[in-house]
Motif scaffolding. Structure first.
Motif, short mmCIF file in Angstrom:
data_model
loop_
_atom_site.label_atom_id
_atom_site.label_comp_id
_atom_site.label_asym_id
_atom_site.label_seq_id
_atom_site.Cartn_x
_atom_site.Cartn_y
_atom_site.Cartn_z
N ARG A 236 -2.04 20.69 -1.31
CA ARG A 236 -0.96 21.02 -0.38
C ARG A 236 0.41 20.55 -0.88
NH1 ARG A 236 -2.66 16.11 0.98
NH2 ARG A 236 -1.20 14.65 2.01
N ARG A 237 0.46 19.48 -1.68
CA ARG A 237 1.74 18.95 -2.15
C ARG A 237 2.38 19.86 -3.19
NH1 ARG A 237 3.26 13.53 -2.11
NH2 ARG A 237 1.07 12.96 -1.75
N HIS A 238 1.55 20.49 -4.01
CA HIS A 238 2.07 21.27 -5.13
C HIS A 238 2.28 22.75 -4.75
CE1 HIS A 238 1.20 17.79 -7.67
NE2 HIS A 238 0.04 17.72 -7.05
N ARG A 239 1.46 23.28 -3.87
CA ARG A 239 1.60 24.68 -3.43
C ARG A 239 1.53 24.72 -1.90
NH1 ARG A 239 2.80 24.81 -7.94
NH2 ARG A 239 2.11 26.21 -9.62
N ASP B 29 -3.25 12.00 -1.90
CA ASP B 29 -3.89 13.28 -1.61
C ASP B 29 -5.41 13.14 -1.57
OD1 ASP B 29 -1.38 14.35 -1.58
OD2 ASP B 29 -1.47 15.13 -3.62
N ALA B 30 -5.94 12.35 -2.50
CA ALA B 30 -7.40 12.16 -2.54
C ALA B 30 -7.90 11.45 -1.29
CB ALA B 30 -7.79 11.39 -3.79
N ILE B 31 -7.15 10.45 -0.83
CA ILE B 31 -7.57 9.73 0.39
C ILE B 31 -7.54 10.66 1.59
CG2 ILE B 31 -6.93 7.89 1.97
CD1 ILE B 31 -5.99 6.28 -0.42
N THR B 32 -6.46 11.46 1.71
CA THR B 32 -6.36 12.39 2.83
C THR B 32 -7.48 13.43 2.78
OG1 THR B 32 -3.97 12.11 2.79
CG2 THR B 32 -4.81 13.97 4.02
N LEU C 132 0.83 -1.20 0.00
CA LEU C 132 0.00 0.00 0.00
C LEU C 132 0.87 1.25 0.00
CD1 LEU C 132 -2.73 1.38 0.20
CD2 LEU C 132 -2.62 1.10 2.69
N ARG C 133 1.93 1.23 0.77
CA ARG C 133 2.82 2.39 0.82
C ARG C 133 3.49 2.63 -0.53
NH1 ARG C 133 8.22 3.46 2.07
NH2 ARG C 133 8.56 5.45 3.14
N ARG C 134 3.93 1.55 -1.17
CA ARG C 134 4.55 1.71 -2.49
C ARG C 134 3.55 2.24 -3.51
NH1 ARG C 134 7.05 -3.19 -0.91
NH2 ARG C 134 5.46 -4.39 -2.02
N THR C 135 2.30 1.80 -3.39
CA THR C 135 1.27 2.30 -4.31
C THR C 135 1.02 3.78 -4.12
OG1 THR C 135 0.22 0.12 -4.31
CG2 THR C 135 -1.10 1.98 -5.08
N TRP D 243 -1.30 11.46 -6.22
CA TRP D 243 -2.64 12.02 -6.24
C TRP D 243 -3.62 11.11 -5.50
CZ3 TRP D 243 -4.52 16.63 -7.04
CH2 TRP D 243 -3.79 17.56 -7.78
N LEU D 244 -3.38 9.81 -5.51
CA LEU D 244 -4.24 8.90 -4.77
C LEU D 244 -4.11 9.14 -3.27
CD1 LEU D 244 -6.12 6.44 -4.67
CD2 LEU D 244 -4.08 4.99 -4.74
#
Length: 412
Positions: free
Chosen positions: A65-68, A21-24, A9-12, A18-19
């Motif tokens: 949050r990851r991109h900006r 980020d979507a889950i968070t 799961l961590r590797r995925t 983006w997955l």
């Protein structure tokens, strides 16, 4: 279907950011929606659309949050203040999430600056929370908590409750960022080392090709010059001295066979499987073959006298270099020293050096000797042993080549 193991799961998630980020963002949306339902009884004084707007803005902040990270931290701080002023308070977790992102994806200096600025805003937001509580507008409880007589103490308690989680999120983010940058530096270093390894291999191939080309030049120049000299002698003696002419032609054939063997050795040493070509596995001539070399030139009609002094070095590289220098010098004498009555070759060995002198007494040719690769090849070989080369007309007439090679006792 069986659940994925944590490692997979961590590797995925690392492969598809983006997955993650979507889950968070989805988890935050559920958290904010749950607090909105809890705060619906009794209802807040702010309209429902305000709560929905804060929820959707919070979800967008988590997604981006990851991109900006810095921009999203500013947005999260504003949403946190608005939520404490009249919302459900769910947006108070947004500065924690975005501050962690700043520490992870930006430099440590930027992260500390953002933490200090957020702490100042959070301290002001703590006072807003205290005033809201004093006005009888709790966040999630149906009745207002008891208000103490010391508002400053209440503010300090609220500020500590808000600042400590911010500090924890900031430290975790900086630690994750340092680890991320460290791993990236290791990857870049590995790529750089691989590139340097390929460059070094290519340089080694180029040097070995140059070495092979120099070997082929020496072999071909020597053998062809000897064969030409023998052929001319055989042609002149064919009518009056047929026996000597036949012996000369036999020597031409022997020299040709020897040359073919040398060329097969050189070309066979060049690998075609992509590896660096090498000549180390092939037999090489050395200082012990200088006597045979001088005899070959005598048979070709060059009056060679060989003088050897001292003990030859046991290093095969030194022996090969001396052999090739003498071979090239005698080949030049055979081609250009027309009318020479004596060609003297002197090789003097010492513990850490060798001196090679090749001199002929031929009259100077008009215009001097034409330039060629011979002297250049001698200089290149001498440079491998920090040597020196002097080539030019001799004081008493003829042409003189003086070469000195140096090495350490360990190498000898």
């Amino acid at each position: 279907m069986l659940p994925s193991p944590p490692g997979a799961l961590r590797r995925t998630l690392l492969r598809f950011p983006w997955l993650s980020d979507a889950i968070t963002a989805g988890l935050y949306g559920l958290f904010a929606a749950g607090l909105a339902l809890i705060s619906a009884n009794p209802p807040l004084r702010t309209p429902a659309w305000f709560t929905v707007m804060l929820l959707l803005a919070g979800v967008a902040t988590v997604l981006l949050r990851r991109h900006r990270p810095v921009l999203m931290l500013v947005a999260a701080t504003v949403l946190c203040v608005l939520s404490l002023a009249g919302g459900t308070g769910a947006e108070t977790v947004l500065p924690l999430i975005t501050l962690f992102a700043v520490g992870t994806y930006r430099s440590a200096m930027t992260a500390w600056a953002c933490y200090l600025a957020t702490s100042v805003v959070a301290s002001g937001a703590a006072w807003i929370l205290i005033e809201r509580t004093r006005d009888g507008l709790p966040l999630w409880e149906p009745t207002a908590p008891p208000v103490s007589a010391d508002p400053l103490n209440d503010w300090l308690n609220a500020a500590i409750v808000m600042l400590v989680p911010l500090l924890v999120a900031h430290l975790f983010g900086v630690n994750a960022g340092q680890r991320r940058r460290y791993v990236a530096a290791l990857v870049d270093r590995a790529v750089q080392l691989e590139r340097e390894r390929d460059q070094q291999a290519e340089i080694a191939r180029a040097r070995e090709r140059e070495r092979i080309a120099r070997e082929m030049h020496d072999v071909m120049a020597h053998s062809v010059s000897v064969m030409v000299a023998l052929s001319e002698g055989a042609r002149v003696a064919a009518a009056e001295r047929p026996t000597e002419s036949m012996a000369a032609m036999a020597q031409v054939a022997e020299t040709g066979r020897h040359t073919l063997g040398e060329l097969r050795r050189l070309l066979g040493a060049v690998r075609t499987d992509g590896e660096t070509p090498t000549l180390e596995h092939a037999p090489q001539p050395g200082a012990l073959q200088l006597t045979d070399l001088a005899a070959q030139f005598r048979q070709a009609g060059l009056p060679v006298r060989l003088d050897l002094a001292g003990s030859a070095s046991a290093d095969p590289a030194v022996g090969l270099t001396v052999y090739r220098i003498v071979q090239e010098s005698l080949t030049n004498a055979l081609r250009h020293a027309r009318g020479a009555t004596q060609v003297t070759v002197g090789v003097t060995w010492s513990a850490e050096s060798v001196t090679i002198v090749v001199q002929d007494d031929a009259p100077a040719a008009p215009g001097g000797q034409p330039p060629g690769r011979g002297i250049l090849g001698i200089r290149e070989r001498a440079a491998l042993f920090a040597g020196s080369v002097e080539a030019g007309p001799a004081a008493g007439g003829g042409w003189r080549v003086l070469v000195r090679l140096f090495w350490t006792k360990e190498r000898a």
